[in-house]
Write an enzyme that holds these catalytic residues in place. Sequence first.
Site, PDB file in Angstrom:
ATOM      1  N   HIS A  76     -55.986  -1.189  -6.585  1.00  0.00           N
ATOM      2  CA  HIS A  76     -55.179  -1.188  -4.872  1.00  0.00           C
ATOM      3  C   HIS A  76     -55.582  -0.317  -3.653  1.00  0.00           C
ATOM      4  O   HIS A  76     -55.589   0.726  -3.750  1.00  0.00           O
ATOM      5  CB  HIS A  76     -53.898  -1.072  -5.000  1.00  0.00           C
ATOM      6  CG  HIS A  76     -52.960  -1.813  -4.535  1.00  0.00           C
ATOM      7  ND1 HIS A  76     -52.435  -2.446  -4.804  1.00  0.00           N
ATOM      8  CD2 HIS A  76     -52.343  -0.931  -3.518  1.00  0.00           C
ATOM      9  CE1 HIS A  76     -51.552  -2.927  -3.374  1.00  0.00           C
ATOM     10  NE2 HIS A  76     -51.241  -1.701  -3.103  1.00  0.00           N
ATOM     11  N   GLU A  91     -55.804  -3.953  -9.226  1.00  0.00           N
ATOM     12  CA  GLU A  91     -54.954  -3.298  -8.261  1.00  0.00           C
ATOM     13  C   GLU A  91     -54.034  -2.476  -9.185  1.00  0.00           C
ATOM     14  O   GLU A  91     -53.452  -1.913  -9.139  1.00  0.00           O
ATOM     15  CB  GLU A  91     -54.319  -4.681  -8.119  1.00  0.00           C
ATOM     16  CG  GLU A  91     -54.684  -5.834  -7.473  1.00  0.00           C
ATOM     17  CD  GLU A  91     -54.425  -5.889  -5.616  1.00  0.00           C
ATOM     18  OE1 GLU A  91     -53.805  -4.572  -5.396  1.00  0.00           O
ATOM     19  OE2 GLU A  91     -54.938  -6.756  -4.578  1.00  0.00           O
ATOM     20  N   SER A 117     -51.265  -5.162   1.248  1.00  0.00           N
ATOM     21  CA  SER A 117     -50.038  -4.753   0.672  1.00  0.00           C
ATOM     22  C   SER A 117     -48.894  -4.710   0.764  1.00  0.00           C
ATOM     23  O   SER A 117     -48.176  -5.692   1.232  1.00  0.00           O
ATOM     24  CB  SER A 117     -50.079  -2.959   0.069  1.00  0.00           C
ATOM     25  OG  SER A 117     -48.833  -2.463  -0.783  1.00  0.00           O
TER      26      SER A 117
END
Length: 545
Positions: free
Chosen positions: A426, A332, A214
């Site tokens: 995610h 995600e 990320s």
Amino acid sequence: MAALAASMAACGSMASARPAPQSDPLVVAAPAGTVRGRAEGDIRAFKGIPYAAPPVGEGRWRPPVPLAPWTGVRNAAQFGPACIQPTPGPPHIYSQDLGATSEDCLTLNIWSQTSAQAAPVIVWIHGGSLVAGSSKERLYDGARLASEGVVVVSINYRLGVLGYLAHPDLSAESPAALSGNYGIMDQIQALTWVQQNIAAFGGDPANVTIAGESAGGLSVIYLMTSPYARGLFARAIVQSGYMISTPELKQARFGMPSAEEAGATLTRRLQLPSLRAMRATDPQVLTDQAAMAGFLPFGTVDGMILPGQMVDVFDQGRQAPVPVLAGFNSGEIRSLRMLAPPVPGSAADYERVIRDRYGDMADDYLRLYPSSDMAESILAATRDALYGWTSERLVRSQTALGQAGYLYLFDHGYPAADAAGLHAFHASELPYMFGNPDRTPPRWPRVPDTAEEVALSDTMLDYWISFARDGRPQLQDSAWPAYGTEGHFMTFDGGARPGVGLFPGMFDLHEQSMCRRRMAGNAPWNWNVGLMSPKLAEGPGGCSR
């Protein structure tokens, strides 16, 4: 980095004035100073080691300053505090108690085997939108990776307004006439510390892999573009990174104000008329007020630390010439729904907006993201524009540079996650590649303790270690071919399955969209896609199709 530092500092604390016996495997005499770690099973852990002087007082919003070597033996048995971050709001899937926070937070942690010698090194950069997170999160514990023969380092870096504020007055006081990017400079200083010290902990400074997920993945891309990070790492791992448009220091571009203008606007809103007032404000109060005022931390294109837009640096072949492993998760946006627009009232409304925004590209868009399942199409389009396109762009770019690129898709679900509508959400790959399925945050869907989950974790962990070792993620019974000219990739969905041609048409659509925005110069390329997209120019207009 030394040229950017305003001064040098000689500081450090010591836990004991008596020299420790060097036969003690928990005591390491490094160039930075001697530290005493703790045993965690068969692994040595050294925590809370400072890699720079505390960025406090006049050090706030200045480049990190190297520490002079300390004397005596520093106790490295406990993590240092997390960097200052906004006071937590309502709980969410990633919520966790990080304990104490401080502006004095530039520390790192090391896990290694006692017998490690010239072992490959993985330096982990945590995620959290450049706003939150810490190297001491339970999920990032490096013991399991270290048990397989690598040295693992996790780092803190300045966050939010303390890490990324650019401002005309800060630029004016800087010898380099720059401001912003303090969090990135922290990461570079940490990597410099690793180069100078990691051999004492059994690591090979010539074999360092930087890795992150990320915002950590974004940070890895920033470091790949920065000349000041060149030579500090040999490989890169980008998990769910995003090659978005980035504010420029002096110039408003791509629908964004200059970074200095954004900083000046913020300080006016907070009624901070001078650098003295800015530096005198309590760091927690400042961080909370900046977040409430809408300050979004990003790197700044300043021509020096970040020499250009990430896409431009990669297109020009000026990025770090290193092998890269990059990928993303199929779900995600299932845990990041604030990034996606609401579902329209009808399929006709959906198609009307897409045709208006995408023009001659609308048919391609609707083929990939049809109106027959608008909810899933919206999630997929947002995912692909941020994470899928970035992952494939990275491996394509490194391949063009003559370096190996390895692409993956994480598509694994398990009962608790799937029942919550969070299939392959995610960051859900992290427990597997770290080998820590039992160390997730408290609101995270529980990973079952089954042979199948352990096998997937072992497979991913072995691939990541293999890549860190020699730049090739290869197992004896499961080859992972490089992306190459055929578009090879690996899917992790309970096992490891190689494939060719991930989501045909996906990359070309989002590359074309980015290119048209870049050519027009009036809109960013980030999560404003699909129904939230600006109206794109008709025809390629200098962008190949």
